[in-house]
Write a protein that holds these residues in place. Sequence first.
Motif, PDB file in Angstrom:
ATOM      1  N   TYR A   1       0.824  -1.025   0.202  1.00 30.03           N
ATOM      2  CA  TYR A   1       0.047   0.030  -0.034  1.00 30.03           C
ATOM      3  C   TYR A   1       0.683   1.237   0.017  1.00 30.03           C
ATOM      4  O   TYR A   1       0.666   2.205  -0.742  1.00 30.03           O
ATOM      5  CB  TYR A   1      -0.971  -0.066   1.455  1.00 30.03           C
ATOM      6  N   PHE A   2       1.875   1.349   0.835  1.00 29.04           N
ATOM      7  CA  PHE A   2       2.843   2.385   0.808  1.00 29.04           C
ATOM      8  C   PHE A   2       4.159   1.987   0.190  1.00 29.04           C
ATOM      9  O   PHE A   2       4.460   0.770   0.066  1.00 29.04           O
ATOM     10  CB  PHE A   2       3.204   2.874   2.162  1.00 29.04           C
ATOM     11  N   PRO A   3       4.574   3.027  -0.603  1.00 32.75           N
ATOM     12  CA  PRO A   3       5.882   2.581  -1.452  1.00 32.75           C
ATOM     13  C   PRO A   3       7.134   2.166  -0.620  1.00 32.75           C
ATOM     14  O   PRO A   3       7.053   2.982   0.595  1.00 32.75           O
ATOM     15  CB  PRO A   3       5.904   3.827  -2.368  1.00 32.75           C
ATOM     16  N   LYS A   4       8.001   1.708  -1.016  1.00 35.66           N
ATOM     17  CA  LYS A   4       9.359   1.716  -0.343  1.00 35.66           C
ATOM     18  C   LYS A   4       9.971   2.581  -0.401  1.00 35.66           C
ATOM     19  O   LYS A   4      10.889   2.981   0.540  1.00 35.66           O
ATOM     20  CB  LYS A   4      10.204   0.645  -0.659  1.00 35.66           C
ATOM     21  N   VAL A   5       9.871   3.706  -1.623  1.00 41.34           N
ATOM     22  CA  VAL A   5      10.668   4.717  -1.595  1.00 41.34           C
ATOM     23  C   VAL A   5       9.713   6.058  -1.278  1.00 41.34           C
ATOM     24  O   VAL A   5       8.401   6.099  -1.998  1.00 41.34           O
ATOM     25  CB  VAL A   5      11.010   5.086  -3.048  1.00 41.34           C
ATOM     26  N   GLY A   6       9.782   6.903  -0.264  1.00 38.40           N
ATOM     27  CA  GLY A   6       8.828   7.897   0.178  1.00 38.40           C
ATOM     28  C   GLY A   6       9.638   8.442   1.508  1.00 38.40           C
ATOM     29  O   GLY A   6      10.855   7.999   2.017  1.00 38.40           O
ATOM     30  N   THR A   7       9.141   9.550   1.871  1.00 40.02           N
ATOM     31  CA  THR A   7       9.631   9.988   3.313  1.00 40.02           C
ATOM     32  C   THR A   7       8.738   9.607   4.410  1.00 40.02           C
ATOM     33  O   THR A   7       7.426   9.902   4.324  1.00 40.02           O
ATOM     34  CB  THR A   7       9.537  11.684   3.110  1.00 40.02           C
ATOM     35  N   TYR A   8       9.081   9.016   5.213  1.00 36.90           N
ATOM     36  CA  TYR A   8       8.330   8.374   6.306  1.00 36.90           C
ATOM     37  C   TYR A   8       8.699   9.008   7.649  1.00 36.90           C
ATOM     38  O   TYR A   8       9.725   9.416   7.817  1.00 36.90           O
ATOM     39  CB  TYR A   8       8.705   6.845   6.429  1.00 36.90           C
ATOM     40  N   ARG A   9       7.567   9.190   8.418  1.00 40.42           N
ATOM     41  CA  ARG A   9       7.634   9.489   9.859  1.00 40.42           C
ATOM     42  C   ARG A   9       6.805   8.699  10.593  1.00 40.42           C
ATOM     43  O   ARG A   9       5.704   8.253  10.406  1.00 40.42           O
ATOM     44  CB  ARG A   9       7.276  10.972  10.097  1.00 40.42           C
ATOM     45  N   ILE A  10       7.545   8.196  11.749  1.00 38.30           N
ATOM     46  CA  ILE A  10       6.849   7.166  12.698  1.00 38.30           C
ATOM     47  C   ILE A  10       6.423   7.965  13.993  1.00 38.30           C
ATOM     48  O   ILE A  10       7.721   8.562  14.465  1.00 38.30           O
ATOM     49  CB  ILE A  10       7.363   6.080  12.812  1.00 38.30           C
ATOM     50  N   PHE A  11       5.130   7.930  14.433  1.00 41.41           N
ATOM     51  CA  PHE A  11       4.927   8.663  15.703  1.00 41.41           C
ATOM     52  C   PHE A  11       4.421   7.315  16.656  1.00 41.41           C
ATOM     53  O   PHE A  11       3.254   6.860  16.526  1.00 41.41           O
ATOM     54  CB  PHE A  11       3.776   9.691  15.329  1.00 41.41           C
ATOM     55  N   LYS A  12       5.346   7.051  17.436  1.00 44.43           N
ATOM     56  CA  LYS A  12       4.907   5.792  18.300  1.00 44.43           C
ATOM     57  C   LYS A  12       4.349   6.164  19.475  1.00 44.43           C
ATOM     58  O   LYS A  12       4.597   7.286  20.045  1.00 44.43           O
ATOM     59  CB  LYS A  12       6.349   5.155  18.537  1.00 44.43           C
ATOM     60  N   ASP A  13       3.396   5.210  20.226  1.00 49.37           N
ATOM     61  CA  ASP A  13       2.728   5.613  21.418  1.00 49.37           C
ATOM     62  C   ASP A  13       1.938   6.717  21.643  1.00 49.37           C
ATOM     63  O   ASP A  13       2.310   7.393  22.509  1.00 49.37           O
ATOM     64  CB  ASP A  13       3.950   5.153  22.651  1.00 49.37           C
ATOM     65  N   VAL A  14       1.240   6.947  20.636  1.00 44.77           N
ATOM     66  CA  VAL A  14       0.093   7.903  20.627  1.00 44.77           C
ATOM     67  C   VAL A  14      -1.023   7.507  21.451  1.00 44.77           C
ATOM     68  O   VAL A  14      -1.830   6.574  20.921  1.00 44.77           O
ATOM     69  CB  VAL A  14      -0.405   8.670  19.306  1.00 44.77           C
ATOM     70  N   CYS A  15      -0.922   7.531  22.863  1.00 43.45           N
ATOM     71  CA  CYS A  15      -1.946   6.831  23.933  1.00 43.45           C
ATOM     72  C   CYS A  15      -2.956   7.862  24.327  1.00 43.45           C
ATOM     73  O   CYS A  15      -2.833   9.113  24.622  1.00 43.45           O
ATOM     74  CB  CYS A  15      -0.884   6.552  25.040  1.00 43.45           C
ATOM     75  N   ASN A  16      -4.107   7.149  24.916  1.00 43.47           N
ATOM     76  CA  ASN A  16      -5.192   7.971  25.572  1.00 43.47           C
ATOM     77  C   ASN A  16      -5.343   6.872  26.891  1.00 43.47           C
ATOM     78  O   ASN A  16      -4.575   5.971  27.074  1.00 43.47           O
ATOM     79  CB  ASN A  16      -6.362   8.222  24.904  1.00 43.47           C
ATOM     80  N   ASN A  17      -6.609   7.223  27.418  1.00 44.91           N
ATOM     81  CA  ASN A  17      -7.039   6.363  28.705  1.00 44.91           C
ATOM     82  C   ASN A  17      -7.489   5.054  28.271  1.00 44.91           C
ATOM     83  O   ASN A  17      -7.507   4.090  28.983  1.00 44.91           O
ATOM     84  CB  ASN A  17      -8.257   7.121  29.132  1.00 44.91           C
TER      85      ASN A  17
END
Length: 112
Positions: A8-24
């Motif tokens: 679905y996403f290409p291997k070539v691209g600019t990636y940003r990963i935002f880990k642990d976006v948490c709520n209650n």
Amino acid sequence: MEHGPEGYFPKVGTYRIFKDVCNNHTCFDLVYVSYIVGTKGMRRLAVVSKKKELIGVYSGFNEDPIEVHGNSLIFPVSEAGSEFGFKIEFSGKLPPEQAYLDGEFFILESQP
């Protein structure tokens, strides 16, 4: 999930990963990618469970997100324009079905 959902996403691209976006209730990992298809720029945000399962994808953003504050992903909309939406708030057990950013609605696609 190194390169987003396989196929679905290409291997070539600019990636940003935002880990642990948490709520209650839970935590999400957010995988943001921008890339070019032909002459068209694409921006997508995948929402992934802590079990590394794809929950859904938002597509078509005009701007890249800047950072996470608490349980919200923040986009660069001026304070004057903030009434038109500047964040996606992940406050429930599931991500919001739609996000309102800079005057536009973005739908969470469950089957991208």
